[in-house]
Each structure stands twice: as C-alpha cells, then as structure tokens.
Design an enzyme around this catalytic site. Structure first.
Site, short mmCIF file in Angstrom:
data_model
loop_
_atom_site.label_atom_id
_atom_site.label_comp_id
_atom_site.label_asym_id
_atom_site.label_seq_id
_atom_site.Cartn_x
_atom_site.Cartn_y
_atom_site.Cartn_z
N THR A 133 0.82 -1.32 0.06
CA THR A 133 0.10 0.08 0.03
C THR A 133 0.87 1.23 -0.08
O THR A 133 1.82 1.37 0.60
CB THR A 133 -0.77 0.09 1.27
OG1 THR A 133 -1.72 1.16 1.51
CG2 THR A 133 0.02 -0.15 2.53
N TYR B 88 -1.84 -0.76 10.83
CA TYR B 88 -2.11 -1.16 9.81
C TYR B 88 -1.04 -1.23 8.63
O TYR B 88 -0.18 -1.90 8.11
CB TYR B 88 -3.39 -0.82 8.88
CG TYR B 88 -3.21 -1.08 7.62
CD1 TYR B 88 -3.41 -2.35 6.85
CD2 TYR B 88 -3.34 -0.22 6.47
CE1 TYR B 88 -3.44 -2.63 5.57
CE2 TYR B 88 -3.29 -0.26 5.28
CZ TYR B 88 -3.10 -1.65 4.68
OH TYR B 88 -3.41 -1.74 3.28
N LYS C 186 2.12 -3.69 7.33
CA LYS C 186 2.52 -3.78 5.82
C LYS C 186 4.00 -3.23 5.68
O LYS C 186 4.54 -3.87 4.75
CB LYS C 186 1.46 -2.81 5.06
CG LYS C 186 0.03 -3.13 4.98
CD LYS C 186 -0.26 -4.76 4.18
CE LYS C 186 0.00 -4.36 2.88
NZ LYS C 186 -0.43 -6.07 2.07
N GLU D 100 0.09 3.57 1.91
CA GLU D 100 0.26 4.09 3.32
C GLU D 100 1.67 4.07 4.14
O GLU D 100 1.90 4.44 5.05
CB GLU D 100 -0.95 3.63 4.18
CG GLU D 100 -2.13 3.77 3.37
CD GLU D 100 -3.33 3.57 4.37
OE1 GLU D 100 -3.14 3.50 5.63
OE2 GLU D 100 -4.51 3.65 3.91
P1 NAD Z 1 -9.78 -7.20 1.98
O1 NAD Z 1 -9.70 -7.06 3.35
O2 NAD Z 1 -10.80 -7.04 1.16
O3 NAD Z 1 -9.33 -8.72 1.66
C1 NAD Z 1 -8.37 -9.38 2.47
C2 NAD Z 1 -8.62 -11.01 2.02
O4 NAD Z 1 -7.55 -11.64 2.79
C3 NAD Z 1 -9.85 -11.58 2.49
O5 NAD Z 1 -10.29 -12.57 1.71
C4 NAD Z 1 -9.65 -12.23 3.65
O6 NAD Z 1 -10.32 -13.40 3.96
C5 NAD Z 1 -8.10 -12.90 3.58
N1 NAD Z 1 -7.11 -13.21 4.65
C6 NAD Z 1 -6.91 -12.30 5.73
N2 NAD Z 1 -6.22 -12.89 6.53
C7 NAD Z 1 -5.97 -14.12 6.10
C8 NAD Z 1 -4.98 -15.30 6.31
N3 NAD Z 1 -4.41 -15.03 7.68
N4 NAD Z 1 -4.94 -16.09 5.70
C9 NAD Z 1 -5.37 -16.25 4.36
N5 NAD Z 1 -6.21 -15.16 3.82
C10 NAD Z 1 -6.40 -14.05 4.81
O7 NAD Z 1 -8.45 -6.41 1.42
P2 NAD Z 1 -8.36 -5.79 0.04
O8 NAD Z 1 -8.79 -4.12 0.22
O9 NAD Z 1 -8.71 -6.51 -1.21
O10 NAD Z 1 -6.82 -5.40 -0.04
C11 NAD Z 1 -5.83 -6.65 -0.44
C12 NAD Z 1 -4.38 -6.26 -0.51
O11 NAD Z 1 -4.18 -5.01 -1.00
C13 NAD Z 1 -4.11 -6.09 0.95
O12 NAD Z 1 -2.58 -6.59 1.12
C14 NAD Z 1 -4.00 -4.61 1.05
O13 NAD Z 1 -2.92 -4.24 2.19
C15 NAD Z 1 -3.33 -4.14 -0.16
N6 NAD Z 1 -4.05 -2.74 -0.42
C16 NAD Z 1 -5.30 -2.48 -0.46
C17 NAD Z 1 -5.92 -1.43 -1.16
C18 NAD Z 1 -7.19 -0.99 -1.07
O14 NAD Z 1 -7.45 0.22 -1.18
N7 NAD Z 1 -8.25 -1.65 -0.52
C19 NAD Z 1 -4.82 -0.27 -1.68
C20 NAD Z 1 -3.56 -0.82 -1.69
C21 NAD Z 1 -3.09 -2.08 -1.40
O1 DAU Z 2 -4.33 4.14 0.49
C1 DAU Z 2 -4.45 2.62 0.56
C2 DAU Z 2 -5.31 2.18 1.55
O2 DAU Z 2 -6.51 2.56 1.41
C3 DAU Z 2 -5.19 0.43 1.84
O3 DAU Z 2 -4.00 0.32 2.00
C4 DAU Z 2 -6.20 0.08 2.97
O4 DAU Z 2 -6.38 -1.34 2.80
C5 DAU Z 2 -7.53 0.84 2.45
O5 DAU Z 2 -8.68 0.52 3.39
C6 DAU Z 2 -7.53 2.38 2.27
O6 DAU Z 2 -7.25 3.00 3.45
P1 DAU Z 2 -8.07 4.52 3.85
O7 DAU Z 2 -7.84 4.45 5.53
O8 DAU Z 2 -7.66 5.36 3.04
O9 DAU Z 2 -9.49 3.86 3.57
P2 DAU Z 2 -11.02 4.03 4.21
O10 DAU Z 2 -12.15 3.73 3.08
O11 DAU Z 2 -10.88 3.43 5.65
O12 DAU Z 2 -11.01 5.65 4.30
C7 DAU Z 2 -10.81 6.64 3.33
C8 DAU Z 2 -10.89 7.99 3.69
O13 DAU Z 2 -12.33 8.19 4.24
C9 DAU Z 2 -10.05 8.17 4.93
O14 DAU Z 2 -9.60 9.50 5.12
C10 DAU Z 2 -10.92 8.09 6.22
C11 DAU Z 2 -12.25 8.60 5.59
N1 DAU Z 2 -13.34 8.01 6.27
C12 DAU Z 2 -13.26 6.52 6.37
C13 DAU Z 2 -14.45 5.94 6.78
C14 DAU Z 2 -14.51 4.20 6.74
C15 DAU Z 2 -14.46 8.59 7.11
O15 DAU Z 2 -14.43 10.10 7.01
N2 DAU Z 2 -15.54 8.05 7.60
C16 DAU Z 2 -15.60 6.90 7.56
O16 DAU Z 2 -16.57 6.10 8.15
#
Ligand code: NAD
Ligand code: DAU
Length: 377
Positions: A134, A183, A187, A136
């Site tokens: 990520t 988090y 990571k 972050e």
């Molecule tokens: P998510 O939370 O939607 O999905 C995570 C998945 O991992 C789930 O299916 C869960 O069951 C599985 N999991 C968790 N713990 C596990 C374990 N111990 N063994 C096997 N499986 C396990 O996450 P996401 O938002 O799809 O993110 C996926 C990856 O991408 C993560 O590594 C996250 O850090 C990274 N990432 C996410 C974002 C974002 O915006 N969502 C952005 C950049 C990077």
């Molecule tokens: O930047 C990549 C990351 O983006 C990933 O690595 C993470 O897995 C993913 O969860 C995401 O993190 P954020 O914290 O940025 O996402 P989130 O959707 O939780 O929040 C987006 C923004 O909105 C953040 O500034 C917090 C704000 N927020 C979020 C929630 C859930 C609110 O103001 N209210 C809320 O209820």
C-alpha cells in the site's frame, strides 16, 4: 508459469485479480488461498467458481506447514500475495491481528516458498513472489501549494504530464518508509521481509505500493461502499474530522490490470507505485456520492446532503496520499483506463444493482457461502 497461488482472493482486490487471471490465462492453474476472515466472501467469485483452472483452498497463510504442502502438491511457480488485514480503523482497535496476519503471515509464506523452491533442481529459476502493498507505508504528504494558489492546483509530475494535486510532493518509489497506523506499520514490515528474502536468499520478489482502490465487491466498512449503502438507506454519513483529508483513488480493475502487467513483465527486486493521479478530498467525494445515488434513485440531486455528520477524527489520520506512478507508466506502459467520473458512476450503479450482495454482507449471511457451496466438494 503454470501454477499460481493468489492469496486473499476472496477479498475485494484479490477477487478482481483472480477473475482476471482465471479468464485471461486458461493455461494457468489459479489457486485462491484464503482463510475467509470477515473480509473474505466467496460470492465475489460466483461467476468463475466452476472454471476448470480455478481452485479454492481455505487456509491461513500463517500456517507454514499447510502453505508448504500446497506449494509442493500443486507445484507452485508464482505467488501473488494479497491476503492481509486491510482496514485502518480495525488496526487501531486490534493491532495484534494485523501483526500476526500481515507480518507473520507474509513471513510464513516466504519461508514456505523458499523451502519448496530451494528443494527443486532449478531452484528460483522461473519463479516469482509478488507482494501487494500500500501507499500508506510512505506516511502522509502535506497540502503545500505554490504561493497564492489554493489547492487543488495543476502540477507536473515526473511523467511530464499535468495533474490536479493538493500538494507539490508525491509518493515515489525511493521515499523512506514512515508508516503511522498499526495497519501501515504491519504492511511496511511485511514489505521489508519480502525485500530481505530477495537480498539474503536470492528469491525473485517484486513489491508494489498502490493507492486507494474503489469498485465492486469492496467490504462496506470502507468509505465508498459504506457511504453508498448509508445514502441509499438514509443513514448518517460519519465523516472523520472536517473531511479535508485527501486520498488518491484508483478503479480496482485498473489495479488488477497493473498486477497482471507487473507479474509478467516487472523486473525482479523492483518496487512499482500504482496510482492514477486522482486526488480527492473526502468531503468532495462524499458530495459526488450523494448526488449520484440520489440521481440514480430518482431523488432530487443533493437531497441527502443533510446525512453528512462530522465526527471525531480517526487517530493518527494521515492527511494526504498521492502516488507518482510514472515509473510503472514509462517502464511497463500501464495506464489507468477509467476517468474517476466514469468509475464512480459504474461503482454506485453496481452497489445499487447488487443490493442482495450488500444485504448478505451486512446480515452476515455471506459467511455461509463456503459451507453451502464448498464443504462437501
Ligand atoms: P480485503 O480486506 O478486502 O481482503 C483481504 C482478504 O485476505 C480476505 O479475503 C481475507 O479473508 C483474506 N485473509 C485475511 N487474513 C488471512 C490469512 N491469515 N490467511 C489467508 N487469507 C487471509 O483487502 P483488500 O482491500 O482487497 O486488500 C488486498 C491487499 O491489497 C492487502 O494486502 C492490502 O494491504 C492491499 N492494498 C489495498 C488497497 C485498498 O484500497 N483496498 C490499496 C493498496 C493495497
Ligand atoms: O491508501 C491505500 C489504503 O486505502 C489501503 O492500503 C487500505 O487497505 C484501505 O483500507 C484504504 O485505507 P483508507 O484508510 O484510506 O480507506 P478508508 O476507506 O477506511 O477511508 C478513506 C478516507 O475516508 C480516510 O481519510 C478516512 C475517511 N473515512 C473513512 C470511513 C470508513 C471517513 O471519514 N469516515 C468513515 O466512516
């Protein structure tokens, strides 16, 4: 490469990556290894679950023996590692689980890959361990601006292209890690372990750091799906602080395409940042969501603005994220395919059209999917 593990394939981004690989590469066997935590939902993969090259394995990445068994039995050549605890708010309440899954889980997967690949005559030849991380980990950027100009302003990234931005600096691959949340600290640690396995053992690793993803199948604890659902049901929208924080949004299928490009063409030991130069203040996105949901539901546009409810800020809330993806665009030719306006319209429509998916998640019924569909297979 024939046999590929995708960890976390039942989650949000993982399910898009699994779908892309299963459909695009019928010659590959895709093994979706997922523990099915609260974030794992096999209904995300309903459309491909019967494809002959798709295999689901319910397993915990922290379980070294099981990871090694899978690698030996299925002769794994490539690993795309997405499994993680991913929600910042949960990491503030329960950092242990994040260290366990994100750090120890990644380490167990690395050790299993090392043990299996080093046992082969060809060793690491033709193998690949691709770790998804990520933006972050880089910490937070300031909202600086050239004198006299109120952000967002137009600026030139190292790509030479002009973009709207909230500050002059972007996250580039050479930046020092400065994670702030449990988090991102977990990571960051997992990224260091992956790079250490390259430097110490010669494992062919790649790391990518992506910005915020949005699109179908995202768990409705994250900003965009949570707020779409709340607007539909006219529930309050809990905005942290003043809603001034900036995030850089990428449509999830564009991330999946980037992963495909990098897995196949990325250079070993390299890091690539993934993002679409698409910065938005939270409050501005929230207003777009309200207008879009209202319009699509036939309500007067903006009628639900009064749902906005400012609440206490998230602890350690990072101010601004902004990815510079010039390296990926220049070296590997990847570009985002969607403008944000198109992506958000598609996303809102998807959640409104798939209310059953959302209801199953919010009621907890989605967790019965594995028992109903898989247990006796
Ligand atoms: P998510 O939370 O939607 O999905 C995570 C998945 O991992 C789930 O299916 C869960 O069951 C599985 N999991 C968790 N713990 C596990 C374990 N111990 N063994 C096997 N499986 C396990 O996450 P996401 O938002 O799809 O993110 C996926 C990856 O991408 C993560 O590594 C996250 O850090 C990274 N990432 C996410 C974002 C974002 O915006 N969502 C952005 C950049 C990077
Ligand atoms: O930047 C990549 C990351 O983006 C990933 O690595 C993470 O897995 C993913 O969860 C995401 O993190 P954020 O914290 O940025 O996402 P989130 O959707 O939780 O929040 C987006 C923004 O909105 C953040 O500034 C917090 C704000 N927020 C979020 C929630 C859930 C609110 O103001 N209210 C809320 O209820």
């Amino acid at each position: 490469m024939q046999n590929i593990i995708i960890t976390g394939g039942a989650g949000f981004i993982g399910s898009h990556v699994v779908r892309l690989f299963v459909n695009k590469y019928p010659q590959y066997n895709i093994y979706n290894v997922d523990k099915l935590t609260y974030a794992g939902n096999l209904a995300n993969l309903k459309d491909i679950e019967d494809k002959p090259n798709y295999h689901f394995i319910k397993a915990d990445i922290c379980d070294f023996e099981t990871m090694l068994d899978i690698m030996q039995r299925d002769q794994i050549d490539g690993i795309i590692h997405l499994a993680a605890e991913s929600h910042v708010d949960r990491s503030i309440k329960d950092p242990f689980t994040f260290a366990q899954t994100n750090v120890m889980g990644t380490l167990s997967l690395l050790q299993a890959a090392k043990a299996y690949w080093e046992s082969l005559p060809e060793k690491y030849e033709g193998k690949r361990f691709y770790h998804i991380s990520t933006d972050e980990v880089y910490g937070a950027l300031q909202m600086t601006h050239p004198e006299g100009i109120v952000p967002p302003f137009t600026t030139k990234a190292s790509s030479g292209k002009h973009h709207l931005a909230y500050g002059e600096k972007f996250f580039t691959e050479d930046l020092k890690y400065q994670p702030h949340s449990p988090y991102s600290a977990a990571k960051a640690s997992s990224d260091h372990f992956v790079r250490a396995f390259h430097d110490t053992f010669g494992m062919p690793t790649i790391v990518t750091n992506c910005s915020n993803n949005y699109g179908p199948y995202q768990f409705p604890e994250k900003l965009i799906p949570l707020f779409i659902n709340n607007i539909r049901h006219r529930k309050p929208l809990p905005v942290y602080g003043k809603g001034e924080n900036v995030r850089d949004w990428l449509y999830v299928e564009d991330h999946a395409r980037a992963i495909d490009t990098i897995f196949h063409n990325g250079k070993i030991a390299e890091t690539y940042n993934i993002g679409g130069f698409n910065e938005w203040k939270n409050i501005d996105i929230i207003k777009v969501l309200i207008n879009t949901v209202d319009r699509l539901l036939g309500r007067p546009e903006g009628a639900d603005m009064d749902l906005i409810t400012y609440i206490t800020d998230r602890a350690g809330h990072d101010l601004r994220y902004a990815i510079d993806s010039t390296k990926l665009q220049k070296e590997l030719g990847w570009e985002p395919s969607l403008q944000f306006e198109e992506g958000i319209e598609k996303t809102v429509k998807w959640y409104l059209d798939n209310q059953e998916w959302l209801d199953n998640v919010t009621s907890g019924d989605y967790q019965k999917y594995y028992d109903n569909m898989y247990k006796n297979r």
